[in-house]
Design an enzyme around this catalytic site. Sequence first.
Site, mmCIF file in Angstrom:
data_model
loop_
_atom_site.group_PDB
_atom_site.id
_atom_site.type_symbol
_atom_site.label_atom_id
_atom_site.label_comp_id
_atom_site.label_asym_id
_atom_site.label_seq_id
_atom_site.Cartn_x
_atom_site.Cartn_y
_atom_site.Cartn_z
ATOM 1 C CG ASN A 9 -4.607 4.214 1.405
ATOM 2 O OD1 ASN A 9 -4.575 5.344 0.907
ATOM 3 N ND2 ASN A 9 -4.357 3.992 2.692
ATOM 4 C CD1 TRP A 10 -3.477 4.211 -5.318
ATOM 5 C CD2 TRP A 10 -3.515 6.101 -6.541
ATOM 6 N NE1 TRP A 10 -3.885 3.881 -6.586
ATOM 7 C CE2 TRP A 10 -3.926 5.024 -7.348
ATOM 8 C CE3 TRP A 10 -3.487 7.378 -7.087
ATOM 9 C CZ2 TRP A 10 -4.289 5.191 -8.699
ATOM 10 C CZ3 TRP A 10 -3.844 7.551 -8.411
ATOM 11 C CH2 TRP A 10 -4.236 6.472 -9.215
ATOM 12 C CE LYS A 11 -0.862 3.659 3.160
ATOM 13 N NZ LYS A 11 -0.097 3.005 4.194
ATOM 14 C CG HIS A 95 -5.142 4.556 6.957
ATOM 15 N ND1 HIS A 95 -3.893 4.789 7.452
ATOM 16 C CD2 HIS A 95 -5.043 3.508 6.114
ATOM 17 C CE1 HIS A 95 -3.047 3.910 6.910
ATOM 18 N NE2 HIS A 95 -3.728 3.120 6.100
ATOM 19 C CD GLU A 97 -0.290 5.583 6.733
ATOM 20 O OE1 GLU A 97 -0.785 6.207 5.777
ATOM 21 O OE2 GLU A 97 0.322 4.499 6.598
ATOM 22 C CD GLU A 167 -5.323 -0.873 6.524
ATOM 23 O OE1 GLU A 167 -4.951 -1.277 5.428
ATOM 24 O OE2 GLU A 167 -5.233 0.316 6.871
ATOM 25 N N GLY A 173 3.009 -0.929 5.840
ATOM 26 C CA GLY A 173 4.203 -0.327 5.251
ATOM 27 C C GLY A 173 5.500 -0.876 5.811
ATOM 28 C CB SER A 212 3.014 -5.749 4.455
ATOM 29 O OG SER A 212 3.643 -4.614 5.039
ATOM 30 N N GLY A 233 -1.747 -0.677 0.248
ATOM 31 C CA GLY A 233 -0.996 0.571 0.147
ATOM 32 C C GLY A 233 0.062 0.464 -0.940
ATOM 33 N N GLY A 234 1.297 0.230 -0.523
ATOM 34 C CA GLY A 234 2.446 0.261 -1.441
ATOM 35 C C GLY A 234 2.238 -0.514 -2.734
HETATM 36 P P1 PGA Z 1 0.655 -1.183 2.951
HETATM 37 O O1 PGA Z 1 -0.467 -0.155 3.452
HETATM 38 O O2 PGA Z 1 -0.014 -2.139 1.992
HETATM 39 O O3 PGA Z 1 1.680 -0.308 2.259
HETATM 40 O O4 PGA Z 1 1.203 -1.867 4.156
HETATM 41 C C1 PGA Z 1 -1.769 -0.617 3.746
HETATM 42 C C2 PGA Z 1 -2.618 0.527 4.234
HETATM 43 O O5 PGA Z 1 -2.112 1.390 4.967
HETATM 44 O O6 PGA Z 1 -3.816 0.613 3.910
#
Ligand code: PGA
Length: 249
Positions: A9-11, A95, A97, A167, A173, A212, A233-234
């Site tokens: 997930n590149w956000k 998600h 967010e 999640e 994050g 994470s 994500g990251g």
């Molecule tokens: P993260 O994000 O790996 O940066 O914690 C995961 C996500 O939000 O899908």
Amino acid sequence: MRQSLVVGNWKMNGSIQSNQSLLEALKAGMSTVKNSEVAVCPPFIYLQQVSEILKDTAIGWGGQTLSEQDSGAFTGEVSANMLLDFHSKYVIVGHSERRSLYAESDQLVAEKFAKAQAAGLIPILCVGELLEQREAGETENVVKRQLDAVVNSQGIAALSNSVIAYEPVWAIGTGKTASPAQAQDVHAFIRQQIAAQDVNVAEKVQILYGGSVKANNAAELFAMQDIDGGLIGGASLQAEDFLTICQAG
Ligand code: PGA
């Protein structure tokens, strides 16, 4: 045996140039990924670029959200059919967010899930609790409520053409990962909830862990019985790290 799946997930990250090098590196490294399906979810505007670079590879792609509407006067929105125009396979829905920053309710998430599935996309339904909910012993209630919003409107069978991502919001994050045992507990709970209505769907549905996941902790998480891969994500923005995570799947 469920197929493992790792989704990046590149956000809101990337550029034409950085995407190009990331995707070329992923393509080159895919021969080292033996057991996992792999997909990336870039910002909408890069789907064209991603689809061109990844066509004829084993890497899939998709959107990070979609509209619950089909078309019309919905400024800024992107529909399921638009995602399909670029041969998307997946779309993330709900998600945390989107839920917290853009006020997406359980009801709206269920509508988006339905719209994605009706169009032939595979929704990746995200569920997970806030830190204060975990501390208050509310984790299972929260996850069940988020899951029920979809199951009650779409029926349990709808989950067999979907992916679930657990999640925990406190792990996204933050560098704080749920321990493999903590994650496994919730994954098993989700699977039990589904099994109570349909054992076959429960056995089949992939439940990913997100929050994470890094190159150095993916293997121990993915080794747990009910963890079928990850939503990353990251660490999905670094080719070497993402490939290491995919290899752990
Ligand atoms: P993260 O994000 O790996 O940066 O914690 C995961 C996500 O939000 O899908």
